[in-house]
Design an enzyme around this catalytic site. Structure first.
Site, mmCIF file in Angstrom:
data_model
loop_
_atom_site.group_PDB
_atom_site.id
_atom_site.type_symbol
_atom_site.label_atom_id
_atom_site.label_comp_id
_atom_site.label_asym_id
_atom_site.label_seq_id
_atom_site.Cartn_x
_atom_site.Cartn_y
_atom_site.Cartn_z
ATOM 1 N N SER A 118 -0.290 -18.912 -20.034
ATOM 2 C CA SER A 118 -0.923 -17.694 -20.528
ATOM 3 C C SER A 118 -0.193 -17.138 -21.746
ATOM 4 O O SER A 118 1.042 -17.227 -21.847
ATOM 5 C CB SER A 118 -0.925 -16.637 -19.424
ATOM 6 O OG SER A 118 -1.313 -15.379 -19.931
ATOM 7 N N TYR A 141 -4.930 -15.175 -26.201
ATOM 8 C CA TYR A 141 -5.648 -13.919 -26.418
ATOM 9 C C TYR A 141 -5.592 -13.614 -27.903
ATOM 10 O O TYR A 141 -4.512 -13.709 -28.513
ATOM 11 C CB TYR A 141 -4.998 -12.758 -25.657
ATOM 12 C CG TYR A 141 -5.350 -12.684 -24.198
ATOM 13 C CD1 TYR A 141 -6.665 -12.470 -23.780
ATOM 14 C CD2 TYR A 141 -4.364 -12.798 -23.226
ATOM 15 C CE1 TYR A 141 -6.975 -12.396 -22.425
ATOM 16 C CE2 TYR A 141 -4.667 -12.718 -21.880
ATOM 17 C CZ TYR A 141 -5.982 -12.520 -21.483
ATOM 18 O OH TYR A 141 -6.280 -12.434 -20.157
ATOM 19 N N LYS A 241 -12.877 -19.412 -22.204
ATOM 20 C CA LYS A 241 -12.792 -19.024 -20.789
ATOM 21 C C LYS A 241 -13.426 -17.658 -20.590
ATOM 22 O O LYS A 241 -13.206 -16.745 -21.391
ATOM 23 C CB LYS A 241 -11.323 -18.967 -20.369
ATOM 24 C CG LYS A 241 -11.072 -18.492 -18.945
ATOM 25 C CD LYS A 241 -9.630 -18.788 -18.512
ATOM 26 C CE LYS A 241 -9.317 -18.181 -17.154
ATOM 27 N NZ LYS A 241 -9.113 -16.729 -17.215
#
Lengths: 375, 375, 375, 375
Positions: A118, A141, A241
């Protein structure tokens, strides 16, 4: 118990299937941290739907099929994975174990499992990379500034992550009511380690009559142009995703996205959306056969993996089981959980008469006939 | 309680219907043995589905029909059975009662019930045969070597078993989680008595990178050629147990199998498969009228028997009720349970207006009309 | 508490709706008697279905309709009933109150309610008749000998009962498991008072190999010829009770039966049959508009009455509420329960916009539109 | 606790979402008053259906949409409301707080929320008006005499209420069983303040054989002519509240009613009617796009607001949350609850990809595809 209980250095005898890590982890995690990890957003309707969708799906097993050359391998983005169970990108795994994502990566490597780190990992992507196996992916992100996003991409490429997973379903991240009620606040020492060199984005300024949501948080949210830009900046396959709608899937496919992860963020993003498994068939129908489709949210057993594959997924990712196993027994726990899950999948395939993943299609799902009559 | 409580020599007053044996048996069986017998595989979803499928099916009774010549006889494989309730093949019944399958066979004989002895019975097929009535069948698991399989067939023929029941749905046998959690291990004195003369199969050797499941256990699993071979080795009718898919049923019928038992192994084989009752109508539609079809998994009352017959079965087999009755009161219990079950079936037939099993068809199942409106 | 608590001579303050009698009666009836009255046969699946069918049905109310001349009257068998709520025939009401059916009849008379006396009433039909109002009906079970059946018919005619209700759904009467488990046995002083002059039928003789059910009990069960004979012996309207199948309804209508009561005997006859309410629409469709159709089983409120009328009934009968009210406060309780039920019906009609029973049709039942989307 | 606990002057920390006011209010309201407010009529089937209809509806979110100019404004009856969440008209709010509707109005004004004052408010419409914002509406019950109805209309006009909401679904008002069982009686000091100058209507006289319902209460109920009369007496837009049937909606639209509130009175009027949300789609289909449609009954979160808008509503009203927030913290609580609800709606819109209310249509509701197979 305000702190986690120290993880074990051996597998406890009471772990008899992968899902048992969910039960046992409750004794290892501090209650507020457990609430943060286990909870879902809102009334937890989607969290529950994720599970009940699997439980309500019925397998239709076949007899006497030749299985002696069976295997679980799957080809994804030009590489062959030994099995279709990947570790989902989870934020802040140092909450559950001091080694955090390093131990997760070691568990993945030990079991030939795909691993997705992540952006919000508790350890930096450079620290984790050497511990992960070949099949390491990086979850991205979008950052407030493109140059920071690009820096992350370049760092991931440099550290030989093979796939970029862009998460698009969490424009707004709020701790769940369950976590709030348990008094959870992120401990100071738990940070998004890969991001510490980037400055905090400036707090958004809201004028009178404007919305904190629309003119505040969402002003920074990425759009289609950001995605196009990202696709132009990397030669890594980009996977999106957080998709639940077939029209989004079609558009992503058309823009050059390499694959899609059908996901509702484990019931943590927006309450009331469908179970990932419920959303899957329409998305497979939209993108056609052959386009890579993965699924997460709700997987707790090898039978669940089988059902996801039967309804259209090429592979799956596991989130909560991963961090539960980490909390119980570190890298060893993660590896053990993955081995159990893969064996459960193999047993399910064998009992259902499927030698390879290619045999696991919609025909393996039971349909109630019209001849049958209930009320 | 580590040991079973000794069985009674009389019927306890609290047994008022066949299903009561399920309740009472809990006081007679050691908890770990009870868990082994009562449990189902996985999350026990199929175990529960077996019951709820019966409960959700509605009978549609008729009035004023002539019933004075009613009976429950059924013709199967060239013989007339007095009633359509058979005893399913269960492994290791010496777990529940020291006499094991001998007492079960005596209970069957006393009530004119068909009886199926398991390959894994706690008593040998030769020991049991003289105690069973005329309607004794033998359940066959394929052995690792054909010569041992053939030896079992010849011994069953010699002991005048009339039908061979080949079970095909349990390539992999694992004790249920419930049994494991209760600490169950098979006691040393409980063995598969009919198999003691055959050597243990050599442990399978797995090379690095191979699967314990596919290249291990499944290497020994039978295929269609094994079934064809078996059909060529015996003149007994061969019935296949463990069918849930109509395509398998059609193929078995085409190969010369004499009949089929629709079964999910009482929810003990693969969790997530449909209730046997739910799978039945499509299989009846596949094999056509007149082809022998039996059903097990979930039967607890004469009304359940009626529902199975109405949805396409010619006869049913009872498993757990059998071993519960055995645990409570030995041969007497088994006989009493069977008498209750048959009387419950007769009462249900009488109340529903069916004089013979031929009257019990799909028209006896209630269908909600479109005129009716719910939400 | 082995005996009933004495009934009150006033209405208790905690009775706020008709269904409250169900709650309060538990404090008045001896537990074994309560189990006998409240219980249903088998696993009580039909007992529960009777209630859930009402709860799952949705009313679709209309606004601003003219209601000032509203009423609840209904024409049945040549007479006008003030409201459509009748008292169902119940056996042995002296179990609940020493006055038994006499008090029930008085409660019916006081509220202009139709009243049906059971063949198995605890008081004789002659004793009860003077206490009942004009709208008294007699429920008939066929007796072992036609002359006794005929005698009952002639006695009922002589006592000015206006309708014969022939019950056909209980060929076999067994106390429920619930009653058996509570230790219920019929007290000696509780008898079928109207039958005491008829000799007990000879016990049926069963030969070896015969069935106690088919060659025993069912040998005495009535057939179509018995019904035809009965129709030829009386000029009273004959209504058949216990119909669940539209084909039976059509045949009864064709034979000259004056009306039908859709009923599953309050879940006391055969477990697993559909809720009476679920069976109703197909039966109305079979017999057409204008043919008298009544319903019992599950009515607990005026809203339930409304739903039954909307789905095809002309009137309803209440069973358990009747005997609960009797147990709590005798004739006064029965009258109060009926007044509450009728007022609940009137309030429901008013809120739904129906001035008369003729306005209560299938259009008053909500249908979910296809535009609406759930999952 | 016989009295309410005094309301707070600050927001308690345990309020984390709008629905938390429902939980916390239980500690502030006297039990009998809480029962009166929280309860629904009858068996509370509709009360429960209101909630489960929302929980069973699934959102279908979209990705990457442009949201930076998002807002929640809606145009209704010629004015622009900042957001679509209005305060429903509730009777007797002085039950919950001594300031009653004055504090509710202040909370509405502070959050730019539409506010609807009840005819049965505990404070007069003149007292409340100055505290409410611009968007204040008046809810009208037809009075026994037209001149009193007209007087109310003229007073509402004089006090600058902008819309008249005529409630038509409560011909008969009864306290719920829950309230009765809790011993609730309306306290003497709680009165319908706006009505104190009108004489009590004469008690209706019922002749023998007449119905208290039809010839009593309903004799005063309004009809279509009363509605036509009202429409002719005011130039304010007239909205009808309490519609569940599309045929009523069509007729109201044809008569000149300006808009409709789909409502079952929060499950307080007639038990067994459908959830407002379930009734909504057919009504939207009946009136067509563009006709103002509002909904109440069951709203507890911003996600619920989103679902109502997606299925056809232009705006919603909240009842119970309003009075719960009032009980907990007066005007401050009401304002806080409304702010939370609006932010929850904005977050839901952002996560689902909707920038404005116009984007929230039926396409945002998930439909299970036929490809998917469950049982």
């Amino acid at each position: 118990m305000k702190q986690n209980r120290p993880p074990l250095t051996a597998i406890p005898a009471e772990i008899r299937c992968a899902q048992d890590y969910e039960i046992v982890a409750e004794h290892f995690l501090a209650p507020d941290r457990h609430a943060y990890i286990a909870g879902g957003c809102g009334r937890e309707i989607t969290l529950a739907a994720n599970r009940s969708a699997f439980d309500a799906t019925r397998l239709w097993p076949r007899l006497l099929r030749e299985l002696g050359r069976g295997h679980t391998a799957v080809d994804l983005f030009g590489r062959r994975l030994v099995h279709p169970i990947l570790l989902a990108p989870l934020a802040y795994q140092t909450l559950a174990h001091v080694q955090g994502e390093i131990d997760v990566a070691r568990g993945a490597a030990a079991t030939d499992s795909g691993f997705v780190l992540s952006t919000l990992a508790g350890r930096t992507l450079e620290e984790v990379a050497p511990h992960a196996g070949e099949e390491r992916w990086f979850q991205l992100y979008f950052q407030a500034e493109r140059r920071h996003t690009l820096d992350l991409v370049k760092r991931a490429e440099a550290a030989a992550y093979r796939v970029l997973v862009v998460t698009l379903d969490t424009a707004i991240k709020l701790p769940s009511l369950r976590a709030q009620r348990a008094g959870f606040v992120m401990p100071e020492q738990v940070v998004a380690a890969s991001l510490t060199d980037y400055p905090e984005p400036a707090p958004c300024v809201i004028e009178r009559g404007q919305s904190r949501v629309f003119q505040g948080v969402m002003a920074q949210a990425p759009g289609w142009d950001d995605l196009d830009w990202l696709l132009s900046q990397t030669r890594l396959p980009v996977v999106v995703k957080g998709v639940l709608h077939p029209d989004d899937a079609r558009q992503l496919q058309a823009r050059g996205v390499a694959g899609i992860i059908v996901s509702n963020h484990g019931g943590r993003s927006l309450d009331g959306v469908p179970a990932s498994l419920a959303a899957l068939p329409a998305i497979r129908a939209a993108v056609g056969a052959g386009y890579p489709l993965l699924l997460d949210s709700g997987i707790r057993s090898g039978g669940d993996v089988f059902k996801a594959l039967a309804l259209g997924a090429d592979a799956v990712l596991v989130g909560r089981l991963q961090i539960y196993a980490l909390a119980v027994a570190g890298a060893l726990g993660v590896a053990h959980m993955l081995r159990l899950l893969r064996e459960e999948l193999e047993v399910c395939m064998a009992q259902a008469g499927c030698a390879t993943l290619a045999d696991i299609g919609p025909a393996m799902i039971f349909k109630e006939t019209e001849e049958e009559t209930r009320c």
